[in-house]
Design an enzyme around this catalytic site. Structure first.
Site, PDB file in Angstrom:
ATOM      1  N   ASP A   1      -7.597 -40.241 -44.813  1.00 27.07           N
ATOM      2  CA  ASP A   1      -8.992 -39.878 -44.555  1.00 27.07           C
ATOM      3  C   ASP A   1      -9.854 -40.100 -45.809  1.00 27.07           C
ATOM      4  O   ASP A   1      -9.590 -39.509 -46.857  1.00 27.07           O
ATOM      5  CB  ASP A   1      -9.008 -38.396 -44.136  1.00 27.07           C
TER       6      ASP A   1
ATOM      7  N   ASP B   1     -16.760 -37.349 -36.651  1.00 27.44           N
ATOM      8  CA  ASP B   1     -15.955 -36.381 -35.892  1.00 27.44           C
ATOM      9  C   ASP B   1     -16.561 -36.051 -34.524  1.00 27.44           C
ATOM     10  O   ASP B   1     -17.765 -35.898 -34.377  1.00 27.44           O
ATOM     11  CB  ASP B   1     -15.815 -35.074 -36.680  1.00 27.44           C
TER      12      ASP B   1
HETATM   13  C1  GLA Z   1     -12.487 -35.216 -41.546  1.00 28.68           C
HETATM   14  C2  GLA Z   1     -11.796 -35.909 -40.384  1.00 28.68           C
HETATM   15  C3  GLA Z   1     -11.280 -34.878 -39.396  1.00 28.68           C
HETATM   16  C4  GLA Z   1     -10.332 -33.930 -40.096  1.00 28.68           C
HETATM   17  C5  GLA Z   1     -11.012 -33.297 -41.299  1.00 28.68           C
HETATM   18  C6  GLA Z   1     -10.025 -32.494 -42.149  1.00 28.68           C
HETATM   19  O1  GLA Z   1     -13.643 -34.570 -41.136  1.00 28.68           O
HETATM   20  O2  GLA Z   1     -12.670 -36.802 -39.746  1.00 28.68           O
HETATM   21  O3  GLA Z   1     -10.639 -35.510 -38.306  1.00 28.68           O
HETATM   22  O4  GLA Z   1      -9.181 -34.635 -40.486  1.00 28.68           O
HETATM   23  O5  GLA Z   1     -11.598 -34.282 -42.144  1.00 28.68           O
HETATM   24  O6  GLA Z   1     -10.591 -31.977 -43.303  1.00 28.68           O
END
Ligand code: GLA
Length: 395
Positions: A147, A217
């Protein structure tokens, strides 16, 4: 000279068979599993992961294909004097946890960031890529979600005024972890999460990605979910066996999504050959949610081995129609009513012509499990507000 050329050709075949093999067998169909973030977020513990593994089995989800149990952010502890990452007190024994998950016939996923910190401000992998991949392999990890998070700031600091240089830096960082994974010789599904920036679908496969998030997200909210889903139009051509667009994890069973909205959510993800990574609390799962997540006929469309992602064939104000060609020559057709009220397609027709059936089709209603007989291009269908219909069309 000739023998040198032959040797080179031989090497290419060996390298391709090793590389191409791992590309096509790992995530040959969109990955299926469960991830901790959407429900547990930063509160997730070892106990929650073990319980999720137990419940994936007892609910029947494993038997319909949900395989990966993925720990998202907040498992990370400190590095020791040698730079080796350790899990924090919520995860006292990662190897033991992986063994437990594997003993259930499941696989384990983990999470990190190319930056110094993850999105929840835990330890990232920057500068420790090989070490971390090795640690994951030793634990028995089968899947890595990587990520971007704080690496965006690293990029900005390095090249405040040069977007191209920043993007190159990002690709290099993803490739670095790809190489680190390859070096472990342990197959790990590689899941990129950088929110769809810089047309990741165009270069994801080159940095070894088996899937890449295409958006920011999601949330357990019908409008948000459908905005994300409809934004996928045009991306179908970039997906295929071993490399998938990922419109984010499922929210089915979370928030206030209704039965009808959950059906739409699942329908959209399967028509798009999206990874099916459930995100609900399995210990609170209702029979209704379970039946949506485990519908074999619906899952079969997602997991169709031709691996062709569906595309939009029509968009009206409240109606969208998407079509996905399947390996057996049939076509999955999904109709969505994003309005609030029952709708007989607002006077619009089925648009079978655009889906490749100008002369009409034989239709099977997949959710209803009902043969509908012949349907025509000029027909309409009744669709509930926020609802969807999923058809399988043959000639
Ligand atoms: C980001 C990702 C999420 C999750 C969070 C965790 O926002 O897009 O899917 O993994 O980080 O902190």
């Amino acid at each position: 000279m000739r023998s040198f050329k032959l040797l080179l050709a031989g090497c290419a075949v060996v390298m391709c068979s090793a590389f191409c093999h791992s590309q096509t067998t790992l995530a040959a169909t969109p990955p299926m599993g469960w991830n901790s973030w959407n429900w547990f977020a930063e509160k997730v513990t070892d106990k929650d992961i073990r319980q999720a593994a137990d419940l994936i089995v007892s609910s029947g989800m494993r038997d319909v294909g949900y395989t990966y149990i993925n720990i998202d952010d907040t498992w990370e502890g400190k590095r020791d004097a040698n730079g080796v990452i350790h899990s924090n007190e919520k995860f006292p024994d990662m190897k033991g946890l992986a063994d437990y998950v594997h003993s259930k016939g499941l696989k384990l996923g983990i999470y990190s960031s190319p930056g110094p910190l993850t999105c929840a401000h835990y330890e990232g992998s920057q500068g420790h890529e090989e070490q971390d991949a090795k640690t994951y392999a030793e634990w028995g990890v089968d899947y890595l979600k990587y990520d971007l998070c704080s690496f965006a700031q690293t990029m900005k600091q390095a090249y405040p005024d040069d977007a191209n240089a920043r993007n190159k830096m990002m690709r290099d960082a993803y490739e670095k972890m790809h190489q680190a994974i390859l070096k472990t010789h342990r197959p790990m599904v590689y899941s990129l999460c950088q929110y769809g920036n810089d047309s990741v679908w165009q270069w994801g496969p080159q940095v070894g990605a088996n899937l890449w998030r295409t958006t920011n997200d999601t949330s357990a909210n019908y409008d948000r979910m459908m905005i994300i889903a409809f934004a996928q139009a045009g991306l179908g051509k970039y997906a295929g066996p071993g490399h998938w667009n990922d419109p984010d994890m499922l929210e089915i069973g979370n928030g206030k999504l209704t039965h009808i909205e959950n059906i739409s959510h699942m329908t959209m993800w399967v028509i798009q050959a999206a990874p099916l990574i459930a995100g609900n609390n399995l210990s609170l799962m209702t029979d209704d949610v379970r039946s949506i997540l485990t519908n074999r006929a619906v899952i079969a469309i997602d997991q169709d081995k031709a691996g062709k992602q569906g595309e939009r064939v029509f968009a009206g104000e409240e109606i969208e129609i998407w079509a996905r060609p399947l390996a057996d020559g049939s076509t999955a057709l999904a109709l969505f009513n994003v309005g609030r009220d029952w709708n007989t397609m607002a006077g619009l027709t089925l648009h079978l012509k655009e889906a490749g059936f100008p002369g009409g089709a034989h239709a099977y209603d997949v959710w209803a499990g009902k043969d509908l007989g012949r349907i025509k291009d000029t027909d309409v269908m009744a669709i509930p507000g926020h609802g969807a219909v999923l058809l399988k069309l043959t000639r």
